[in-house]
Design an enzyme around this catalytic site. Structure first.
Site, PDB file in Angstrom:
ATOM      1  N   SER A 198       9.209  11.315   2.839  1.00  0.00           N
ATOM      2  CA  SER A 198      10.429  10.644   3.288  1.00  0.00           C
ATOM      3  C   SER A 198      10.747   9.356   2.535  1.00  0.00           C
ATOM      4  CB  SER A 198      10.327  10.335   4.785  1.00  0.00           C
ATOM      5  OG  SER A 198      10.299  11.523   5.544  1.00  0.00           O
ATOM      6  N   GLU A 255     -24.597 -16.481 -48.723  1.00  0.00           N
ATOM      7  CA  GLU A 255     -24.512 -15.185 -49.391  1.00  0.00           C
ATOM      8  C   GLU A 255     -23.984 -15.261 -50.828  1.00  0.00           C
ATOM      9  OE1 GLU A 255     -25.543 -12.263 -48.181  1.00  0.00           O
ATOM     10  OE2 GLU A 255     -26.232 -13.277 -46.362  1.00  0.00           O
TER      11      GLU A 255
END
Length: 794
Positions: free
Chosen positions: A355, A84
């Site tokens: 419980s 690039e």
């Protein structure tokens, strides 16, 4: 000549300075728009071994995994720069030679075939897209100069690699490497790097899944160019060319979706509290994929039997006992089953815990010194301002030990113990243990002992981890970063430097644990300890009010497991229980996670002692106590009273009447020891037809103590039937409870058909709700004297 050069030099310097000042002015007036380059990332949630579990996208739906430059392979960096912008490290952001070359190529081709943009210019275009016109290129070049002025080359390259589009919603090399190859960008090979380098040029045309031939041709052309430029040797390029292209995208991971969502939300809360933008995207949790799969598999095996009982869903949480790390969290059986509320995380749903809170109530009582496991507590109906606790099986057992009360999860003894230990103390203990009790103690009342509040499975499992860890509570942890525990309510709590809170003493936690080890196991016969491969487990179950939730929480040597079963829409399921419907899944998970036969660790240096107590009431013996036994107590904490159960009285052997006061000097009497149980126990036993030994009546010859009879029922009447009228409200058809007494007794206990229906002073107005049928009514005073009759309601 020399003066001319000097003038030219001054002019050049002046022009440069003017240009520099102009650039600074423009930079200040038109700052670089970097917001688009720093968008929120997607978040990758991983298991503790690095396995991807789930990906969460930001608001714009883009998949971004931003990386530091050192986390991107050097091969890929070389490929990008060589293909690039070969002179990236040398130009100031704009390469005039590249622009001139591109212009000549475009003129020759009579069209745009080359752009001449540098990496910096491409990055500027990504931040601020412009048309490919001359004006657009000028703006792009200016923005590139801004970037080069404010950032280093490495910073520019990092931003470029993290913002390059790869088609669809994939942005940046981190997301591209995972999406196309299922790996990190640091592990890219040359062939993979070349493909990702050409893909942004035309994401649709070079899509390796849709157009593999075009993608391979473009990749190979780039590899040839890299070889021609001497970037990579021929043998390496040849090897890269034969590397196959991906044939499918990496599917989005979906492991432990509920736990992943929890981790994501926790990350957002903690990260956004420090910064307005989310910067962390790769998050490692404490989830163990093997444990997660075992828990999910075990749950799905139990689904058929659960649904036959009317329970559509379940949740499982597995904690490491020492670290509190969440090793597994299954929120529902199937995340995608929307018909059964699959996306909802049941492990976080606030439900009535039933419980499951009782062990902590008894642990509090042990620490307060008012009870030990072998203490006696009454399992009888008791009226607390209109509230009478009933047991799950609607039966009462009379005197039981605390151990028996907890093993069998009896409700009436628990409520009695809470009244004795103090509701505010228990409320505070639960809040210190992470339960989100949003109201004060008075809002919940004594039913808090039976789970009259809300809690989540994560909170309950974390609470039980304190029992497993010698009474020390710590918050559960889901993120591997130890600095970010789960946010659990700790208001009003003194927290140690390590984040821990002592809920119970070591001794109390051990005593509670020893009781929970005796709870019958659903996976083994009674003699489960003789099964070699069964790990030792302490556990407790619970069933919520209205039969909507069934719970089972337990712990072994290394893990704490919580199980919830129920319906997320709140529907009740008649007859469910924690033992039958949550317990089997609990033991499936524990046996899969724990080492076979692993014993629970035995704490050392506990401050426990043994004392001799009365065998019947478990208080310190008095001189008349007939039998004693040794029990375990907490040294320095347990406070035992002197037993009053057995008392010496004097009896006339001829009349078998009690002799008291001054008449002892004139009437023949001999000492005897009699039992004097609590008056409410006597009343309950008599109402059940249980023979009760009480002190003989006082001799009429003793004037010092008046001899009186017991209570006599005035209302209801045994001779007149009561008729219910359909046109009158029920509250106007109650039956008065009236008994004639000598006026010296302060309390009367009324039982209908063996159940306590009222209690109060002689002068109090008491009433009985009328129910059709034949009923037996019993009234009992504090001296054990009683009267009874049968009446009829038609």
């Amino acid at each position: 000549m020399r003066n001319t050069l000097r003038v030219l030099a001054y002019c050049t310097i002046a022009l440069c300075l003017a240009g520099y000042v102009a650039f600074l002015a423009l930079d200040a007036s038109f700052p670089f728009p970097d917001r688009a380059l720093r968008a929120d990332p997607a978040v990758m949630i991983r298991a503790r071994d690095g396995t991807p579990m789930r990906i969460f996208l930001p608001e714009d739906g883009r998949r971004r995994f931003p990386l530091a430059l050192q986390d991107v392979s050097q091969v890929f960096q070389k490929v990008i720069i060589a293909s690039e912008d070969r002179y990236f490290r040398y130009h100031p952001g704009v390469n005039p030679f590249s622009i001139l070359r591109a212009a000549l190529q475009n003129l020759q081709a009579d069209g745009v075939v080359s752009g001449g943009s540098t990496i910096t210019m491409q990055l500027a275009r990504l931040a601020e897209p412009k048309s490919r016109s001359i004006k657009g290129k000028i703006v792009e070049a200016y923005r590139a100069l801004q970037l080069e002025y404010g950032l280093s080359k490495d910073e520019i390259l990092k931003l470029y690699l993290n913002n390059t589009p790869y088609g669809g919603n994939v942005v940046g090399v981190g997301a591209a490497a995972y999406t196309y190859f299922g790996k990190s960008a640091g592990a890219l090979s040359l062939g993979e790097a070349a493909l990702l380098a050409v893909l942004p040029r035309s994401p649709q045309a070079y899509d390796p899944i849709a157009h593999p031939k075009a993608a391979q041709a473009a990749r190979d052309r780039l590899l040839d160019t890299l070889e021609e430029r001497g970037v990579f040797p021929p043998d390496r390029v040849a090897l890269a060319k034969v590397q196959p292209l991906p044939t499918r995208l990496t599917p989005p991971p979906m492991i432990a979706p509920h736990a992943s969502r929890m981790a994501y939300e926790q990350l957002r809360r903690s990260a956004l509290a420090r910064s307005p933008k989310l910067s962390v995207w790769d998050v490692t949790t404490t989830i163990d994929p093997a444990f997660q799969n075992q828990a999910l598999t075990a749950m799905r095996r139990r689904l058929t039997s659960l649904r036959l009982a009317g329970l559509e869903n379940a949740a499982v949480v597995v904690l490491d006992r020492k670290t509190r790390e969440i090793r597994a969290l299954v929120g529902t059986h199937d995340f995608f089953d929307t018909a059964r509320h699959g996306p909802i995380n049941a492990a976080l749903a606030m439900r009535s815990p039933g419980s499951t809170l009782k062990p902590f109530l008894y642990g509090l009582a042990f620490d307060e010194g008012i009870a030990v496991p072998e203490s006696m507590v009454l399992d009888i109906p008791t009226d607390y301002s209109g509230y009478v606790a009933t047991n799950y099986d609607d039966r009462y057992r009379g005197p039981v030990t605390v151990r028996q009360a907890l093993v069998h999860s009896l409700n009436a003894p628990a409520v009695r113990m809470l009244a004795k230990a103090g509701l505010p103390r228990f409320h505070r203990l639960l809040r210190r243990g992470g339960l989100e009790l949003r109201y004060g103690p008075g809002h919940y009342g004594l039913p808090l002992a039976l789970g009259a509040c809300e809690s989540s499975l994560v909170q309950l499992t974390t609470l039980y981890a304190a029992l497993a860890d010698e009474g020390v509570w710590q918050s559960a942890r889901l993120l591997a970063d130890q600095s970010d525990p789960l946010e659990i309510n700790r208001k009003g709590t003194s927290i140690q430097n390590d984040g821990s809170v002592r809920l119970l003493s070591r001794e109390s936690a051990y005593l509670v644990r020893s009781i929970l080890e005796e709870v019958p196991r659903r996976d083994l016969p009674t003699a489960w300890a003789m099964t070699l491969d069964a790990p030792e487990v302490a556990w407790k179950t619970g069933t919520s009010f209205g039969h909507r939730d069934a719970w089972a929480i337990g712990f072994s040597a290394h893990y704490v497991v919580g199980v919830w079963t129920g319906n997320l829409d709140g529907r009740a399921a008649k007859g469910i229980s924690g033992a039958r419907h949550a317990g089997p899944l609990l033991f499936d998970v524990l046996r899969a996670a724990e080492e076979p036969g692993a014993p629970l660790p035995m704490p050392d240096n506990l401050a426990l002692d043994t004392v001799e107590v009365c065998t019947e009431d478990r208080e310190l013996p008095n001189p008349f106590t007939p039998r004693t036994m040794a029990i375990t107590v907490i040294a320095g904490r347990t406070k035992l009273k002197r037993s009053t159960l057995h008392q010496r009285i004097f009896v006339n052997p001829d009349t078998e009447l009690r002799v008291e006061g001054r008449c002892l000097a004139t009437i023949k009497a001999e000492p005897r020891v009699v039992r004097t149980p609590p008056e409410e126990l006597i009343a309950w036993e008599l109402s059940r037809g249980i023979p009760v030994q009480t002190a003989p009546p006082l001799s009429p010859e003793c004037s010092a103590v008046p001899a009186t009879g017991g209570p006599a029922i005035v209302s209801p009447s045994a001779t007149t039937p009561y008729v219910l009228r359909s046109d009158a409200p029920d509250e106007f058809q109650r039956i008065p409870l009236v008994a004639r007494t000598d006026g010296g007794d302060s309390n009367l206990y009324w039982f209908q058909d063996g159940a306590l229906v009222a209690q109060g002073g002689v002068a109090e107005n008491l009433f009985l709700a009328a129910r059709k049928g034949e009923h037996r009514i019993v009234v009992q005073d504090s001296q054990g004297r009683s009267d009874s009759l049968t009446f009829i309601v038609e």
